[in-house]
Each structure stands twice: as structure tokens, then as C-alpha cells.
Design an enzyme around this catalytic site. Structure first.
Site, PDB file in Angstrom:
ATOM      1  N   CYS A 175      -4.507  -5.544   3.363  1.00 16.19           N
ATOM      2  CA  CYS A 175      -4.240  -5.124   4.748  1.00 16.19           C
ATOM      3  C   CYS A 175      -5.278  -4.105   5.176  1.00 16.19           C
ATOM      4  O   CYS A 175      -5.493  -3.885   6.367  1.00 16.19           O
ATOM      5  CB  CYS A 175      -2.829  -4.589   4.885  1.00 16.19           C
ATOM      6  SG  CYS A 175      -2.446  -3.283   3.749  1.00 16.19           S
TER       7      CYS A 175
HETATM    8  C1  UN1 Z   1      -5.732  -0.437  -0.858  1.00 19.75           C
HETATM    9  O1  UN1 Z   1      -6.456  -0.674   0.096  1.00 19.75           O
HETATM   10  O2  UN1 Z   1      -6.160   0.147  -1.863  1.00 19.75           O
HETATM   11  O3  UN1 Z   1      -1.005  -4.834   0.926  1.00 19.75           O
HETATM   12  C2  UN1 Z   1      -4.301  -0.790  -0.928  1.00 19.75           C
HETATM   13  C3  UN1 Z   1      -2.030  -4.173   1.085  1.00 19.75           C
HETATM   14  C4  UN1 Z   1      -1.844  -2.698   1.148  1.00 19.75           C
HETATM   15  C5  UN1 Z   1      -2.379  -2.035  -0.043  1.00 19.75           C
HETATM   16  C6  UN1 Z   1      -3.843  -1.780   0.084  1.00 19.75           C
HETATM   17  N1  UN1 Z   1      -0.429  -2.420   1.319  1.00 19.75           N
HETATM   18  O4  UN1 Z   1      -3.123  -4.679   1.174  1.00 19.75           O
END
Ligand code: UN1
Length: 551
Positions: free
Chosen positions: A316
Site C-alpha cells: 500500500c
Molecule cells: C511498508 O511499507 O513497509 O499492506 C509496510 C501494506 C502495508 C504495509 C506496508 N500495510 O502494504
């Protein structure tokens, strides 16, 4: 058999080893019978229905068969969580923390196996899976000691002989729903603080990582977690997850914590909102990264490349809009494209040195290709990328047999402008959309122009620009001379605008999401003193100055 009922209570999770089923897996890896874990018992779906989990880097490799949980199963899990709640909430917080610490130590002990299982089930590289499982371990270690704090306050009363206190209280039964791209760290970000605060959970595992979820839940029980504190239900599509959300309307859930798409997050937020139930919503992003002329371009190219294509762009926090100042545009794009064209892709369990592996599953591949179509329909200029990797259509550094898994080319689109759909929409996968900026103000405007506000970054060596970006951007997270990805277990994680409802995960901040403040007053005076009314007035001094003369 249709209509036949399957024995629900199989055996206790600690009494059984993993149960292997016949498999014709080409790599010789085992297939496992996976269970729900409800009140510590291994259970099947009430109607016996199952689904399978496959390795997206080698689709013929079946990891196992899992219950397709029914509404009845989800309700049984919620009932178990409800029954376990009073005992767990009354367990001293340091003891709860001790169990969490044990989970972290067991994860360390079994880290290599868990990492390889995760890589096998979702196709993420072994190296990245290692980093992620470490994040889950770090979360356990952080919250072990938080169990020795979980501080409340003593507050001065406005009345004599009266004491005021605040306590953190657990919310009750938490429904946990996460995506499969971070299948160990993210559920730990949620459930570890949840149980540290004294809540109990029903975890709907992601449909593409049920075996990992099963293994992690077993490990949690081995760490000393009492039955019913975390209950695991598997399911697919709008099945078990929807039953869990629907249960909010039935008064069976006190909290939903969700990581996933903005559309589903809004639906969950509406259901929770109409029931006054707390929701933590970590949603999508179209994360901007700005490159200014003063930046160290080598670092900036490295950061943009990793942000866009690490994890095959399936975070995300992955880079969405790459916003480049016009003075360095040509040079930057040329350097970035050289890296993109040399990207090594393949199954990291069999080949070293790949940047990214397969898509998380076929479903993610299908959605990604729709996003690529959208970029093309928007009128953006494609600089690189040919959709799905096949043995006839593969980039130079693809390693292995493309026909056995679900792989995508890295994609880059340029000449993207604010009026295009692909400027605003998150595309989950290996693609970067490039936007040209006239100056800093234009770059900042562009960085704020999408409907999302999760992560953001800028490369600059001008301190004032960095300051103005940091203060002018509307996002939950900002990297300065760094990529858009890379969370830490003790820093708040979350977004604003379309990226979430303002709740945060990780560190001390997540505790707000899993507890409520309870204010207690203790009247020691032996009489009824009325707050707000019995307060002694302090006499004001008569002042000589005539303020009205100033008007
Ligand atoms: C990160 O960028 O290190 O589901 C973690 C996801 C996020 C976690 C990203 N909740 O991509």
C-alpha cells in the site's frame, strides 16, 4: 458429501502435528490439511466446504486445503472470543505481555521456516519475507514490554480529598481482516496490541495465505495463548470476511481492524459507524515521490526504483506518482529506465538475486492488468512493460520458467497529468506513473492532488524545500531522501484522506485503537462534593489600571 455434517471439534491445536494430505506437488513440497482454530480446537467448516492455496510462483504447488468458513463458523469463533474475553481482560497486562514475548521468541526460533513458508505461499522474495517476519518479531518484543506499562494517569481533582485516575480498558471482541501482501507483519500489527490491551480476536485469514495464518496461529498457542483469545477462520471472497463484518450489526463485535482496499474500507466504516463500533482502516495509496534538482540523483533513482518495484509494487506504500522537476527530468528518467530494463524477476526460492517475484495470486494479476489498461486508456505514454510475463514475452533478466507462475513485467508510464484517471487511481503492482513538475510549488501541488494520503517522499538537498514538503504534504507518512515504503514496528503507520480513517498502527499510538479511556474518581472527603459547583472561587485583586481607556 452434500448435506453431511463434519465433526466440528477435532482436537486441540497443541495436540496435533501438521496433517499432510496426498499431493502431486512438482517441487515435492507438502500439502497440508488446514483448520480453523476456534477456542483452541481445530475445526472444519460446518458444511465441510474447502478451498485450496497455491504457490503463485509455481501454481501446481498446492499448499493445502482449508475450511471455507460459513456464517455459523464465524459466529462460533465470535462466541469463543466473547467467552474468553473476561478471563483474558482480567489477566495482568505484564502476563499478557509475557505470552506475547514468547510468541516473538518462538518466531525467532522458527524464523527460517516461517519465512520460506510465506515466500512459498505468496511469491514475495525470501529476503523481503525475512524482513517482514522480523517486523512481526519486533512487534512482539515491543509489546511484551508495553504490557509492563499500559499506563494510565493520576489527575488532580478540583475538589479537596478527592482523587482522579484514568485507566486503559479493552474494547472486547476484535474482528481482524488483512490482505495477503503483508501476511505476517500486518496481522501482528493488529492482534498483538489488541491482545496486549486485553481484547480477544477473530482473525479472518487472507484467502491467499491461509497456511501461513494457520502456522502463525498455532505458534501463538504454543507461546501460551489461552484458548479463545485468538480464533482463526479461513475463507474466500465475500464469504467469512463479510460474515464477520455483518456480525457488527448483530452486536457481536466491538472493533474491526481492516487493511485492504479503500472501497471495502468505506463499506466496513459505514457498518461500524452505524453501530458506533470502533474501526481501524488502513487503505490504499497513490503515494507520491518528488525529485528535486538538488537531490543526489543516484540515491533518488535507487529510492524510486525500490519504491516502485520492490515487492512487485504490491505494498500500500509503493510508489504511485513519480513527480520529477523538469530541470532533471530527462537525466532522471534515463537513469531510472536503465534500472527498470535490467530488473531481475523470478522465483526467489529457486533463484538468487531477483528484485521481485510473482504476483501474490492470479486475482492480483487480473486486477493489475486492468490498471495497466487504465493507464493506456488515460493517454499516458508507455515507456516500458508488456503485461504478463510468458516464455515468449519476457524481459531480459527474467529467470526461470514463466509458464509455471504469475509474473508481470515492470511498467513505466510517462506524460501523466492531473486530469488522467491513472494519476488518481491506485494500481497494485509493478508500475510507476511519471509526472513532470515545473517547480517546487507545482510538485507539492501534484503530490497533494490524488485522493489518497498514505505515504509520500521527496529527494532534495535543499533543507527549506524538505521542510516545506514535510509541512505542506497531506499524508500519514513522509520520507525525506528515502523511498515511500519501509515501516518500523515502533513508528505510527497509517494515512489520511482516502487512505484511512486516521487510526494508526504500531508503536504506542496503536494502543489508542484497541483501548478506551476509563476515568475514575475516588471521593475521600466523606461527603458529597459537587464537581463544577463546589469549587472555591479565587478572589481577584482590585486592579488600578483602567483598561477601557485603551479602547
Ligand atoms: C511498508 O511499507 O513497509 O499492506 C509496510 C501494506 C502495508 C504495509 C506496508 N500495510 O502494504
Amino acid at each position: 458429501m452434500a448435506g453431511s455434517r463434519v465433526a466440528r471439534n477435532m482436537t486441540h491445536v497443541l495436540e496435533a502435528g501438521f496433517e499432510y494430505i496426498d499431493s502431486n506437488n512438482p517441487n515435492g513440497s507438502p500439502s497440508v490439511r488446514g483448520y480453523n482454530i476456534i477456542n483452541g480446537q481445530l475445526t472444519l467448516a460446518s458444511d465441510g466446504a474447502t478451498f485450496t492455496s497455491h504457490n503463485p510462483a509455481w501454481l501446481d504447488d498446492c499448499l493445502g486445503e482449508f475450511p471455507l468458513s460459513t456464517k455459523e463458523d464465524v459466529h462460533a469463533a465470535l462466541a469463543a472470543a466473547r467467552a474468553a474475553f473476561p478471563g483474558w481482560a482480567a489477566t495482568p497486562a505484564p502476563t499478557r505481555g509475557q505470552v506475547i514475548g514468547n510468541m516473538g521468541r518462538l518466531l525467532m526460533e522458527h524464523k527460517d521456516d516461517i519465512v520460506r513458508l510465506q515466500a512459498r505461499e505468496i511469491g514475495k522474495t525470501v529476503k523481503e519475507c525475512g524482513g517482514e517476519v522480523q517486523e512481526a518479531i519486533d512487534t512482539c518484543l515491543f509489546f511484551q514490554s508495553e504490557g509492563r506499562r499500559l499506563y494510565g494517569q493520576t489527575v488532580n481533582s478540583e475538589l479537596p480529598d478527592k482523587e482522579l485516575f484514568t485507566y486503559r480498558r479493552p474494547l472486547g471482541v476484535c474482528g481482524i481482516i488483512n490482505a495477503c501482501n503483508f501476511p505476517s507483519a500486518v496481522p501482528f500489527w493488529k492482534m498483538i496490541p489488541a491482545i496486549m490491551c486485553g481484547n480477544t480476536c477473530v482473525w479472518k485469514s487472507p484467502q491467499d495465505s491461509p497456511l501461513l495464518s494457520f502456522a502463525l496461529t498455532r505458534l501463538m498457542h504454543e507461546a501460551g495463548l489461552p484458548d479463545g483469545v485468538i480464533n482463526l477462520v479461513h475463507g474466500k471472497g465475500s464469504g467469512a470476511g463479510q460474515h464477520l463484518v455483518d456480525a457488527v450489526d448483530l452486536g457481536m463485535v466491538n472493533k474491526i481492524s481492516f487493511t485492504g482496499s479503500t472501497a471495502v474500507g468505506k463499506m466496513i466504516g459505514e457498518v461500524c459507524g452505524r453501530n458506533l463500533v470502533s474501526a481501524s482502516l488502513e487503505l490504499g495509496g497513490k503515494n507520491p515521490l518528488v525529485i528535486m534538482p538538488s537531490a543526489n540523483l543516484e540515491n533518488a533513482v535507487e529510492g524510486a526504483y525500490w519504491a516502485g518495484f520492490g515487492t512487485a509494487g504490491q505494498r500500500c506504500t509503493s510508489l504511485g506518482n513519480l513527480i520529477i522537476h523538469e530541470d532533471i527530468y530527462d537525466e532522471f528518467v534515463e537513469r531510472l529506465m536503465a534500472k527498470v530494463k535490467s530488473t531481475a524477476i523470478g522465483d526467489s526460492m529457486r533463484h538468487d538475486g531477483v528484485l521481485y517475484g510473482s504476483m501474490l495470486s492470479e486475482k492480483y494479476a487480473v486486477d493489475f492488468l486492468k490498471g495497466i489498461d487504465m493507464c493506456e486508456a488515460s493517454g499516458a505514454t508507455k515507456l516500458w512493460g508488456e503485461g504478463r510475463v510468458t516464455n515468449q514475452n519476457k524481459p531480459a533478466n527474467f529467470i526461470g520458467d514463466a509458464s509455471v507462475g504469475v509474473y508481470m513485467w515492470p511498467h513505466v508510464f510517462a506524460d501523466v497529468t492531473e486530469d488522467m484517471e491513472c494519476f488518481h487511481e491506485e494500481i497494485f503492482g509493478p508500475v510507476v506513473t511519471i509526472v513532470k513538475a515545473r517547480d517546487f510549488d507545482h510538485a507539492l501541488h501534484l503530490a497533494n492532488a490524488s485522493p489518497y494520503g498514505l505515504s509520500s517522499a521527496i529527494y532534495t538537498n535543499d533543507r527549506l524545500e524538505a521542510y516545506r514538503y514535510k509541512t505542506g504534504i497531506k499524508a500519514g507518512m513522509t520520507g525525506i531522501n528515502n523511498s515511500t515504503t519501509g515501516a518500523e514496528a515502533h513508528l505510527p503507520f497509517g494515512g489520511v484522506k482516502g487512505s484511512g480513517n486516521g487510526t494508526r498502527e504500531s508503536g504506542i499510538w496503536v494502543i489508542e485503537a484497541y483501548s478506551y479511556w476509563h476515568a475514575v474518581n475516588d471521593e475521600l472527603s466523606g461527603k458529597l462534593q459537587l464537581a463544577q459547583m463546589d469549587v472555591d472561587e479565587i478572589e481577584l485583586e482590585e486592579a488600578d489600571a483602567d483598561y477601557s481607556a485603551l479602547a
